[in-house]
Design an enzyme around this catalytic site. Structure first.
Site, short mmCIF file in Angstrom:
data_model
loop_
_atom_site.label_atom_id
_atom_site.label_comp_id
_atom_site.label_asym_id
_atom_site.label_seq_id
_atom_site.Cartn_x
_atom_site.Cartn_y
_atom_site.Cartn_z
N SER A 207 0.84 -1.20 0.00
CA SER A 207 0.00 0.00 0.00
C SER A 207 0.88 1.26 0.00
O SER A 207 1.78 1.37 -0.83
CB SER A 207 -0.94 -0.07 1.22
OG SER A 207 -1.92 0.91 1.17
N ASP B 211 -9.05 -6.52 -4.29
CA ASP B 211 -8.61 -5.22 -3.74
C ASP B 211 -9.10 -4.12 -4.66
O ASP B 211 -8.60 -3.96 -5.77
CB ASP B 211 -7.08 -5.21 -3.65
CG ASP B 211 -6.53 -3.93 -3.03
OD1 ASP B 211 -7.30 -2.99 -2.80
OD2 ASP B 211 -5.31 -3.90 -2.77
N HIS C 65 -8.13 -5.14 0.09
CA HIS C 65 -6.80 -4.57 0.30
C HIS C 65 -6.09 -5.19 1.50
O HIS C 65 -4.87 -5.34 1.51
CB HIS C 65 -6.95 -3.05 0.47
CG HIS C 65 -5.65 -2.31 0.47
ND1 HIS C 65 -4.74 -2.41 -0.55
CD2 HIS C 65 -5.10 -1.45 1.37
CE1 HIS C 65 -3.69 -1.63 -0.28
NE2 HIS C 65 -3.89 -1.05 0.88
#
Lengths: 400, 400
Positions: B169, B336, B369
């Protein structure tokens, strides 16, 4: 019940410069004094509904269609309230002369639901027992309560059977509930961008929106009107959450990209960089929070969360729809991720297995859930073709 | 700079009942007294970083890997702080003896980024010039500032070149920035569930989260510490927004469905129906808001929004990556939707066009995610295989 003059000339007149518009419209209110028993077990001794009508009811009273609104909607679906009115009703793209919901052929009824904040009885109304605003004491409502109150409105207007009950999103849930609760009172059910029940993700977004409202200190446990306060900040955040999720990633990208409203990315400059999407969202949140009742927002999102079409039919949608006697038209939009095409396909599958006639169109759009309100030529054509068929049936005297 | 004992025996000892764990770890702090010039043009005259290390630096100092954390992460990535510690570090699934980031082979460095609230200098730290908390006066940071401060930490630890810089991320953004800013100081760049820049939708969610925080009256324009207040409600809502969007619709559905925690759907019962997903979210929001600094949350989301890998390379990612000299491993997860596989494919395409060696794996997962933190056998295998290759290079003396 009092009677009502259905096609009063004052209600509607031409705005010559916009031939596709129903023109200037005047809302009406009616107070129903027969008690309404609610799903929660409580009873409303009386309640007011505000509504608008467009077009003319034919002699056979067979051309009436009911518009059911979504979360933040209301009765003002088409036309304008004055010549100066900057924005037309929320579904003006699809309601009007020559439009899919053709007011030259249909008598269109659009109301603000019970619990609303635009003229119908809701949490911001005065509780006759206390002479103060209902606030959090207003009963929790379910979609079926809206359907029951809409049936009373139909009675008032002398409409035995709707040519169609039509709704998008939460409005589509009302239309489906109509088909099960009053199977003889509608010939068509038009369900746009809807679902038989929300997913956990949808409930989670609604819950976060409610938390934003109820955790605002100005919410005052729902008694903000008594305290002369308004949880504007919380409601603005709630609206921002809704707004993002009603659009698609692509749609937001096309509309805003990463464009800056001000500021710069230059190295060495400390200034608040603000993306256009940020200022847009803040504006949307702020303007909404000045015009919508927070308790109504909570009530509407709860009704949305609780809705579960087949719950009382053993969680079997086929068993549920086997009670329906109308025809269905379903429409969904490819980029709608809160009411995804998959949800509409589930409805279509259940209807087919229940041997209920159904048409289904999946419309290409990058506009997310909001697509159901926006211009889109294929949507317009599909919707129009189906509605013309209904109008032809009305002309042929079906349902009389 | 002061020196630091890299493998102090007190830092790490076996927890015999958990052979896959790095055991008990002790965080360290170091105060850097050489001023750090920031991208915004301001300078931090001194700053502290808190970090943990796992495993042993080899004699050639060639087996060090840097872990870059995401939005709400910190230095405590693996192991436990005490025998009684209920939860291990945030990436304990992937860091430890025999795990992909194998502490028997690598010397792992994990820090809390500048601007954080877990021991590194940030908005909740004391501003030496005013002797009061920095609060909103803390400089805005960009990803490159973190990379520069991480390079100072590498200097401190005597690490000339990382075997790998690894992050998921926002952490992946730091890893990519490392490859452009310090191309000679890393041999591998492992970028998991990341993107070269956020989409408008991502920015919109972050903006809504920030609005929830800043519109909480207890935010006090960011000076809540001076006022002995904390915008807990706003931070809880911000966390709820993040939480929903880090999971997938399917993942939430599998975890919670529409199961009720309390209440009933029976007709005639007015009781607040509460879905499990609601109470879960409230719990997540509440617990987070008691442990995270709101100004840090704003700072971290802004850095995330501003990150745009190729901006200063004429918006050309190929031009950007042509400066990289390391190999890349990219991993994404099918469900995600905030850092979708498409974003990783864009990185892979740009790297290939820039003739930079890249491996890419798209992992099937319903966990959204958050998948990058969670156990997943294919992810584990792919990650492990790549890291073993790096470890083998270290053993062979590559980079010495």
């Amino acid at each position: 019940m009092s009677t009502v003059n259905i096609s009063a000339p004052a209600e509607q007149r031409d705005v010559s410069r916009d031939p596709g518009s129903v023109g200037i419209v005047v809302p009406r209110q009616h107070t129903f004094r027969e008690p309404l028993e609610l799903a929660c077990g409580r009873t409303l001794s009386e309640y007011t509904l505000v509504y608008e009508t467009y077009g003319t009811l034919n002699a056979a009273k067979s051309n009436a269609v009911l518009i059911c609104h979504a979360l933040s909607g209301h009765h003002h679906a088409a036309g304008r309230h004055s010549e100066e009115d900057k924005r037309p009703g929320w579904w003006d793209n699809y309601i009007g002369p020559g439009k899919p919901i053709d007011t030259d052929r249909f008598f269109v009824v659009s109301l603000n639901n019970l619990g609303g904040c635009h003229g119908s009885t809701g949490p911001a109304s005065i509780n006759p027992e206390t002479c103060r605003p209902w606030g959090p004491d207003f009963p929790m409502l379910r979609v079926r309560d809206w359907v029951n109150s809409q049936a009373r409105l139909a009675d008032l207007l002398g409409i035995e059977q709707w040519a169609a009950v039509i709704g998008g999103s939460l409005g589509g849930m009302q239309a489906m509930r109509w088909s099960l609760e009053y199977p003889d009172r509608l010939r068509h059910c038009v369900v746009i961008a809807s679902a038989m029940k929300l997913s956990a993700q949808n409930i989670a977004f609604n819950e976060t929106a409610r938390q934003a409202i109820t955790s605002d200190p100005d919410f005052c446990h729902g008694r903000y009107l008594d305290e002369d306060k308004l949880p504007r900040r919380g409601l603005a955040v709630a609206r921002m959450i809704g707004h993002i999720t009603y659009l698609s990633d692509d749609g937001l990208g096309k509309k805003f990209g990463r464009e800056l409203r001000s500021g710069t990315f230059e190295r060495g400059v400390e200034e608040e960089v603000e993306f256009q999407v940020q200022s847009y969202l803040r504006y949307q949140g702020d303007s909404f929070s000045g015009s919508f009742d927070p308790n109504t927002y909570i009530l509407m999102t709860r009704a949305l969360d609780y809705f579960d079409l087949a719950r009382e039919y053993g969680d079997d949608p086929v068993a549920a729809f086997s009670h329906a006697r109308c025809r269905f038209m379903l429409i969904s939009f490819t980029s709608d991720w809160r009411f995804a095409p998959e949800r509409s396909r589930e409805i279509a599958d259940a209807l087919m297995h229940a041997n209920v006639p159904v048409s289904y169109a999946e419309i290409e759009s990058s506009m997310g859930h909001d697509a159901f309100l926006l211009p889109n030529s294929r949507y317009q054509r599909v919707f129009d073709a189906y509605m013309q068929r209904i109008a032809a049936e009305c002309d042929e005297g079906v349902g009389q």
